[in-house]
Design a protein around this motif. Structure first.
Motif, PDB file in Angstrom:
ATOM      1  N   GLN A  40       0.812  -1.221   0.000  1.00  0.00           N
ATOM      2  CA  GLN A  40       0.000   0.000   0.000  1.00  0.00           C
ATOM      3  C   GLN A  40       0.843   1.268   0.000  1.00  0.00           C
ATOM      4  OE1 GLN A  40      -3.541   0.387  -0.302  1.00  0.00           O
ATOM      5  NE2 GLN A  40      -3.095  -1.676  -1.019  1.00  0.00           N
ATOM      6  N   ARG A  41       2.106   1.160  -0.379  1.00  0.00           N
ATOM      7  CA  ARG A  41       2.940   2.354  -0.523  1.00  0.00           C
ATOM      8  C   ARG A  41       2.689   2.993  -1.882  1.00  0.00           C
ATOM      9  NH1 ARG A  41       6.762  -1.163   2.077  1.00  0.00           N
ATOM     10  NH2 ARG A  41       7.273  -0.430   4.173  1.00  0.00           N
ATOM     11  N   SER A  42       2.841   4.316  -1.949  1.00  0.00           N
ATOM     12  CA  SER A  42       2.620   5.039  -3.195  1.00  0.00           C
ATOM     13  C   SER A  42       3.612   4.597  -4.259  1.00  0.00           C
ATOM     14  CB  SER A  42       2.764   6.548  -2.951  1.00  0.00           C
ATOM     15  OG  SER A  42       2.775   7.254  -4.182  1.00  0.00           O
ATOM     16  N   LEU A  43       3.115   4.457  -5.504  1.00  0.00           N
ATOM     17  CA  LEU A  43       3.970   4.090  -6.635  1.00  0.00           C
ATOM     18  C   LEU A  43       4.536   5.321  -7.328  1.00  0.00           C
ATOM     19  CD1 LEU A  43       1.798   1.219  -8.160  1.00  0.00           C
ATOM     20  CD2 LEU A  43       3.847   1.007  -6.762  1.00  0.00           C
ATOM     21  N   GLY A  44       4.218   6.512  -6.823  1.00  0.00           N
ATOM     22  CA  GLY A  44       4.798   7.732  -7.385  1.00  0.00           C
ATOM     23  C   GLY A  44       3.997   8.346  -8.519  1.00  0.00           C
ATOM     24  N   TYR A  45       2.767   7.875  -8.715  1.00  0.00           N
ATOM     25  CA  TYR A  45       1.920   8.504  -9.741  1.00  0.00           C
ATOM     26  C   TYR A  45       0.457   8.322  -9.362  1.00  0.00           C
ATOM     27  CZ  TYR A  45       1.041   3.802 -11.630  1.00  0.00           C
ATOM     28  OH  TYR A  45       0.663   2.498 -11.783  1.00  0.00           O
ATOM     29  N   GLY A  46      -0.399   9.078 -10.048  1.00  0.00           N
ATOM     30  CA  GLY A  46      -1.818   9.002  -9.753  1.00  0.00           C
ATOM     31  C   GLY A  46      -2.636   9.613 -10.874  1.00  0.00           C
ATOM     32  N   TYR A  47      -3.942   9.785 -10.646  1.00  0.00           N
ATOM     33  CA  TYR A  47      -4.855  10.315 -11.664  1.00  0.00           C
ATOM     34  C   TYR A  47      -5.829  11.296 -11.017  1.00  0.00           C
ATOM     35  CZ  TYR A  47      -3.119   6.448 -14.499  1.00  0.00           C
ATOM     36  OH  TYR A  47      -2.309   5.584 -15.171  1.00  0.00           O
ATOM     37  N   VAL A  48      -6.208  12.315 -11.797  1.00  0.00           N
ATOM     38  CA  VAL A  48      -7.205  13.293 -11.376  1.00  0.00           C
ATOM     39  C   VAL A  48      -8.269  13.368 -12.463  1.00  0.00           C
ATOM     40  CG1 VAL A  48      -7.662  15.676 -10.713  1.00  0.00           C
ATOM     41  CG2 VAL A  48      -5.476  14.619 -10.098  1.00  0.00           C
ATOM     42  N   ASN A  49      -9.515  13.155 -12.093  1.00  0.00           N
ATOM     43  CA  ASN A  49     -10.633  13.186 -13.039  1.00  0.00           C
ATOM     44  C   ASN A  49     -11.417  14.486 -12.873  1.00  0.00           C
ATOM     45  OD1 ASN A  49      -9.971  10.545 -13.847  1.00  0.00           O
ATOM     46  ND2 ASN A  49     -11.215   9.672 -12.208  1.00  0.00           N
ATOM     47  N   PHE A  50     -11.544  15.243 -13.966  1.00  0.00           N
ATOM     48  CA  PHE A  50     -12.312  16.494 -13.967  1.00  0.00           C
ATOM     49  C   PHE A  50     -13.663  16.254 -14.626  1.00  0.00           C
ATOM     50  CE2 PHE A  50      -8.077  18.176 -13.350  1.00  0.00           C
ATOM     51  CZ  PHE A  50      -8.289  19.274 -12.519  1.00  0.00           C
ATOM     52  N   GLN A  51     -14.608  17.128 -14.274  1.00  0.00           N
ATOM     53  CA  GLN A  51     -15.955  16.987 -14.824  1.00  0.00           C
ATOM     54  C   GLN A  51     -15.996  17.350 -16.298  1.00  0.00           C
ATOM     55  OE1 GLN A  51     -18.920  19.166 -12.680  1.00  0.00           O
ATOM     56  NE2 GLN A  51     -20.636  18.147 -13.682  1.00  0.00           N
ATOM     57  N   ASN A  52     -15.175  18.338 -16.703  1.00  0.00           N
ATOM     58  CA  ASN A  52     -15.161  18.708 -18.122  1.00  0.00           C
ATOM     59  C   ASN A  52     -13.729  18.944 -18.600  1.00  0.00           C
ATOM     60  OD1 ASN A  52     -14.505  21.705 -17.780  1.00  0.00           O
ATOM     61  ND2 ASN A  52     -16.394  21.518 -16.561  1.00  0.00           N
ATOM     62  N   HIS A  53     -13.568  18.936 -19.909  1.00  0.00           N
ATOM     63  CA  HIS A  53     -12.240  19.008 -20.523  1.00  0.00           C
ATOM     64  C   HIS A  53     -11.599  20.377 -20.310  1.00  0.00           C
ATOM     65  CE1 HIS A  53      -9.156  19.090 -23.702  1.00  0.00           C
ATOM     66  NE2 HIS A  53      -9.163  17.763 -23.597  1.00  0.00           N
ATOM     67  N   ALA A  54     -12.391  21.432 -20.269  1.00  0.00           N
ATOM     68  CA  ALA A  54     -11.831  22.785 -20.118  1.00  0.00           C
ATOM     69  C   ALA A  54     -11.111  22.929 -18.779  1.00  0.00           C
ATOM     70  CB  ALA A  54     -12.943  23.823 -20.243  1.00  0.00           C
ATOM     71  N   ASP A  55     -11.696  22.380 -17.715  1.00  0.00           N
ATOM     72  CA  ASP A  55     -11.059  22.457 -16.397  1.00  0.00           C
ATOM     73  C   ASP A  55      -9.755  21.656 -16.377  1.00  0.00           C
ATOM     74  OD1 ASP A  55     -13.161  23.985 -15.548  1.00  0.00           O
ATOM     75  OD2 ASP A  55     -14.234  22.324 -14.587  1.00  0.00           O
TER      76      ASP A  55
END
Length: 528
Positions: A40-55
């Motif tokens: 459960q240690r961080s692998l050094g990357y992640g993801y962020v999901n936005f509601q729309n492409h402009a944001d």
């Protein structure tokens, strides 16, 4: 919905910290830091999901190479199609970079040629630049323009080394090219007196030599390299000299080793594969609980009677002090099993020798985690059942402190009518003592566990340390959050045993760790 890949993350950054950084650019639907499934240690990357492409585009333009924690994050658009990620189209390799150029500096140098999908300078373990990096353009034309204009040019007027730019070639293709065109050979198992001149003398008869070198390793053994002018000359040298005794190069009865010189990364992969193969055969034994002055020779002598030993080593720290354990690798698994049966538990200088089949760290951790969960479940089954009666009315009691306060009163025993026993005879009712009621969500009381000291902990095996600390942590964490107690206990057991022991004595620090773990678990539930 639009998703951004967040790379080069500080291992200590949590989901809530990323959310605070990215929510200023728009509505964030979810944040996820990717973690190792076991530790459960961080692998050094992640993801962020936005509601729309402009944001998402605003975040990409304003937050790329922003410092979060101790690192500067690197943003990319998430590519769900693997063929686009691995095609290499528009990706170029850049080397001879100065040490002060980081990923942002590389991005600023190449952004004038076109839209950049990703840009990274490779660094070592200490975060220092390795002098090369990669720039991935959206369009092939931008990559071609960058190579034509900057290849062979200085990065700045003050730089003396010219930049080298080329289209990116995947590792497998590079290794295949090296195999087909290699000119450099590696030489070992030679006399201690062999030097560069001797190497050139013996190998020049196979063709022109561009360079040669001879060195000694930490044990004083000589090895050498010889770089020929052509691939065919290198092949002739290998075919003629490898596995042969050569007067003036090798000792009597010793055979010369001559093979293609490998890259360090290629050699590490090969050694890793051999190690994995040996592990899967079950011929490698883990040995511990011997004296501190035990040497490799003593271990070899102890186990040599059970078969042919491929390697034998006692592990030591940086000061060459024994760490109290070692490994013995037999040629066959049958020999290892014989040694295991005969030597495990055998008394050696008043102590029982501990012998087991060696396991990789991830396998051993998984096994310990399963064993700990089993211990927790067994402990929970042994706990007394605590009845709970919902909506039980309470009578107001008039006490000395006022009419609205209540005093705890012992509950009367409850008589239970038991049915008929054998032969249809009625049995007398028996009395069940009432147990004080407990509100839902409060952890049941557990039998008290004796405190454990650091000295007692050090005398235990790693497995017993995890169990002893885990049982005590579980009780304390259950008082804070019963629902997540098993998961959080497992997470905290990833820590060093002495650090986990310190949490048992520091309630404030334990509460902080539990709160951090809760944030991670809840964020993971939201993302899923």
């Amino acid at each position: 919905m639009a998703s951004l890949y967040v790379g080069d993350l500080d291992p200590n950054v949590r989901e809530n910290q990323l959310l605070d950084v990215f929510k200023q650019c728009g509505t964030v639907l979810g944040v996820r830091v990717c973690r190792d499934i076991i530790t459960q240690r961080s692998l050094g990357y992640g993801y962020v999901n936005f509601q729309n492409h402009a944001d998402a585009e605003k975040a990409f333009d304003t937050l790329n190479f922003t410092r979060v924690g101790e690192n500067y994050i690197r943003l990319m658009w998430q590519q769900r199609d693997p063929s686009q990620r691995y095609s290499g189209s528009g990706n170029i390799f850049v080397k001879n970079l100065s040490n002060v150029v980081d990923s942002k500096g590389l991005h600023d140098l190449f952004k004038r040629f076109g839209s950049i999908l990703s840009c990274k300078v490779m660094t070592d373990e200490e975060g220092k630049s390795r002098g090369y990096g990669f720039v991935h353009f959206k369009e092939d034309t931008a990559a071609n323009s960058a190579i034509e204009e900057l290849n062979g040019k200085n990065e700045s007027s003050s730089e003396t080394h010219a930049l080298y730019l080329a289209h990116f070639i995947r590792r497998n293709a590079r290794i295949a090219t090296l195999l087909a065109n290699f000119t450099n050979v590696y030489i070992k198992q030679v006399l201690p007196t062999v030097d560069k001149d001797v190497i050139e003398k013996f190998f020049s008869k196979f063709g022109g030599i561009q360079s040669a070198a001879a060195k000694k390793d930490a044990k004083g053994r000589v090895f050498a390299f010889c770089n020929f002018s052509s691939h065919d000359d290198a092949v002739k040298a290998i075919e003629s000299l490898h596995d042969n005794t050569v007067d003036g190069l090798t000792a009597p009865g010793e055979k010369l080793y001559v093979q293609r010189a490998q890259l360090r990364s290629e050699r590490l992969v090969e050694l890793r594969q051999k190690y994995m193969q040996r592990q899967s055969l079950g011929n490698n034994l883990y040995v511990r609980n011997f004296d501190a002055d035990f040497k490799d020779e003593n271990l070899h002598e102890l186990f040599g009677q059970y078969g042919d030993i491929r390697s034998c080593r006692i592990m030591r720290d940086e000061k060459e002090n024994s760490r109290g354990f070692g490994f013995v690798s037999f040629v066959t698994a049958e020999q290892a099993n014989t040694a295991l049966r005969e030597m495990n538990g055998r008394m050696l200088n008043g102590k029982p020798l501990m012998v087991n089949i060696a396991q990789r760290r991830d396998q051993r951790y998984s096994m310990l985690q399963v064993q700990f969960q089993q211990r927790i479940q067994a402990m929970m089954r042994q706990l007394p059942m605590v009845p709970f009666v919902a909506n039980q009315p309470r009578r107001p009691m008039r006490g000395p402190k006022g009419p609205h306060q209540q005093q705890a009163q012992p509950l009367p025993p409850h008589r239970v009518q038991v049915g008929r026993g054998r032969g249809g005879q009625a049995q007398e009712p028996y009395t069940v003592p009432r147990t004080p009621q407990q509100s839902p969500g409060i952890a049941p009381e557990t039998p008290p566990l004796a405190p454990i000291t650091a000295d007692e902990l050090q005398s235990m095996s790693v497995e017993d340390q995890k169990v002893a600390i885990g049982e005590r942590l579980y009780v304390k964490i259950s008082e804070i959050t019963p629902e997540y107690a098993p998961k959080i206990t497992g997470m905290l057991l990833e820590m060093d045993s002495l650090e986990a022991l310190a949490l048992l004595e520091n309630v404030t620090e334990l509460a902080k760790k539990v709160e951090e773990a809760l944030c991670v678990l809840r964020a993971h539930e939201i993302s899923n």
